[in-house]
Design an enzyme around this catalytic site. Structure first.
Site, short mmCIF file in Angstrom:
data_model
loop_
_atom_site.label_atom_id
_atom_site.label_comp_id
_atom_site.label_asym_id
_atom_site.label_seq_id
_atom_site.Cartn_x
_atom_site.Cartn_y
_atom_site.Cartn_z
N VAL A 16 0.84 -1.20 0.00
CA VAL A 16 0.00 0.00 0.00
C VAL A 16 0.88 1.26 0.00
CG1 VAL A 16 -1.76 1.29 1.29
CG2 VAL A 16 -1.89 -1.20 1.17
N ARG A 101 -10.75 1.61 13.13
CA ARG A 101 -11.94 1.58 12.26
C ARG A 101 -13.26 1.48 13.02
NH1 ARG A 101 -9.85 -2.92 8.00
NH2 ARG A 101 -8.28 -1.65 6.91
N CYS A 133 -10.35 -3.03 2.32
CA CYS A 133 -10.32 -2.91 0.86
C CYS A 133 -11.55 -3.49 0.16
CB CYS A 133 -9.05 -3.56 0.33
SG CYS A 133 -8.61 -5.06 1.18
N GLN A 160 -10.60 -12.26 -3.29
CA GLN A 160 -9.61 -11.22 -2.97
C GLN A 160 -8.21 -11.62 -3.40
OE1 GLN A 160 -12.17 -10.36 1.06
NE2 GLN A 160 -10.13 -9.48 1.03
N SER A 163 -2.39 -9.38 -3.16
CA SER A 163 -1.80 -8.09 -2.75
C SER A 163 -2.51 -7.54 -1.52
CB SER A 163 -1.83 -7.07 -3.89
OG SER A 163 -3.15 -6.86 -4.32
N GLY A 164 -3.74 -7.99 -1.27
CA GLY A 164 -4.45 -7.59 -0.06
C GLY A 164 -3.76 -8.09 1.20
N ARG A 221 -9.50 -15.81 -0.61
CA ARG A 221 -8.40 -15.32 -1.46
C ARG A 221 -8.36 -16.14 -2.73
NH1 ARG A 221 -6.53 -10.94 0.22
NH2 ARG A 221 -5.88 -10.78 2.37
N HIS A 228 -9.61 -6.92 -6.21
CA HIS A 228 -10.58 -7.72 -5.46
C HIS A 228 -11.92 -7.69 -6.19
CE1 HIS A 228 -7.68 -7.88 -2.36
NE2 HIS A 228 -8.31 -7.27 -1.37
#
Ligand SMILES: NC(=O)c1ccc[n+]([C@@H]2O[C@H](COP(=O)([O-])OP(=O)(O)OC[C@H]3O[C@@H](n4cnc5c(N)ncnc54)[C@H](OP(=O)(O)O)[C@@H]3O)[C@@H](O)[C@H]2O)c1
Length: 323
Positions: A16, A101, A133, A160, A163-164, A221, A228
């Site tokens: 990120v 969050r 994401c 997903q 890279s997540g 995943r 995603h």
């Protein structure tokens, strides 16, 4: 803050962080510093046409008071330690981990959906949380449909990309001879669901301000590098024809509707800023149901871009107050 804020990207060597640096350079920000752990201190990361040195994200460096705005993408425990230090030194902090969050009082923001909430941070400790994401693209699509016809129930299945799960997982997939059959499930279990599924539900409810909205999610995943995708079944209070839903979404900010024979794919979404939405059709298993499919770039709108958009809202608000 002046026209060129002093920016710190913490987690700059990560998946990120690297995209954050790329987007900041593209948008013309010049006064940017890169921070990461002691492991990377002294290395360099690309920035625009050149590169910048990576500094160690020590409490002293982040608490020095010489940065106006920090983007954090370091993981939840490091954020819990470092964000309060940067905030206490007066900086605006946009945090991409789960640390803030779902904590009451901290805005969780998707600018197109609840951008006004970001400004609440200026009245307190200037910390804004960036959602998960998958939550970000989902709320971009749900909000306009809710405004038109009321959300009754949402079911979602995600696909997903690796890279997540960060830069190391990307390297692992790139160097794997297999087609991803060794893919490891990197979420933890909370009872019979994963923490990712629980986050998707709780964050969506918080952003849409619908605390009782029934949402059920299954997250997996897939062996895809970036992007995603989500299959979404939306039950509405009032019946909407699929064509009406498509028209509403065509007008929605940061959403691009694709009509058959085009449909969203991670490959089409990777590198794009918009959430791609397609296959909008009646859900034949539900009275007022709409089914659709979306893909978005998890590193851009799902993380770095959304965070920069939040920051720009705050910078504008600060500039307006000063003027
Ligand atoms: N990837 C996504 O699609 C996505 C989307 C939304 C949110 N996020 C969140 O963003 C965060 C980072 O994700 P990522 O995918 O970029 O992970 P990543 O590729 O593993 O990068 C992690 C970054 O954090 C740095 N770091 C780790 N521990 C640190 C510490 N104690 N102090 C300072 N820096 C530290 C690493 O530095 P070194 O290189 O020095 O180890 C690296 O720069 C996570 O909270 C993740 O949940 C990710």
């Amino acid at each position: 803050m002046d026209a060129q804020p002093r920016i710190g990207v913490v987690g700059a060597t990560g998946a990120v962080g690297m995209v954050t640096l790329g987007l900041l350079a593209e948008r013309g920000y010049e006064n940017v510093r890169a921070f990461a752990s002691a492991r990377s201190a002294g290395s360099t990361v690309p920035f625009g046409d050149g590169s910048i040195a990576v500094e160690e994200a020590t409490p002293e460096a982040l608490g020095a008071g010489d940065v106006d705005l920090f983007f954090f993408s370091v993981g939840t425990s490091a954020s819990r330690e470092l964000v309060p230090i940067a905030s206490a030194a007066g900086a605006v902090c946009i945090d991409k981990s789960s640390a803030y969050r779902l904590v009451d009082g901290y805005p969780l923001v998707v600018p197109e959906v609840n951008g006004n909430r970001a400004l609440e941070a200026l009245g307190r400790d200037r910390i804004v949380a960036n959602p998960n994401c998958c939550t970000i693209p989902l709320t971009c699509v749900l909000k306009p449909l809710h405004e038109e016809a009321g959300l009754a129930r949402v079911r979602v299945s995600t696909y997903q990309s690796v890279s997540g799960a960060g830069a190391q997982r990307m390297d692992a997939l790139a160097h794997e001879a297999s087609d991803g059959h060794d893919l490891v499930m990197d979420w933890t279990w909370e009872g019979d669901e994963s923490d990712e599924e629980a986050k998707l539900r709780a964050e969506t409810r918080k952003i849409l301000e619908l605390p009782d909205l029934p949402i059920s999610a299954t997250c997996v995943r897939v062996p895809v590098m970036v992007g995603h995708s989500e299959a979404v079944w939306i039950e509405l209070e009032r019946r909407l024809a699929p064509e009406e839903a498509a028209e509403i979404l065509r007008d929605a900010p940061s959403v691009r509707v694709l009509d058959l024979p085009s449909f969203p794919t991670p490959a089409a979404a990777a590198g794009e800023d918009e959430v791609l939405v397609g296959r909008i059709r009646r859900d034949s298993a539900s009275e007022n149901g709409i089914a659709l499919y979306l893909s978005s770039d998890n590193l851009r709108k799902g993380a770095a871009l959304n965070a920069i958009q939040i920051a720009e809202l705050l910078l504008e608000a600060v500039a307006a107050r000063v003027a």
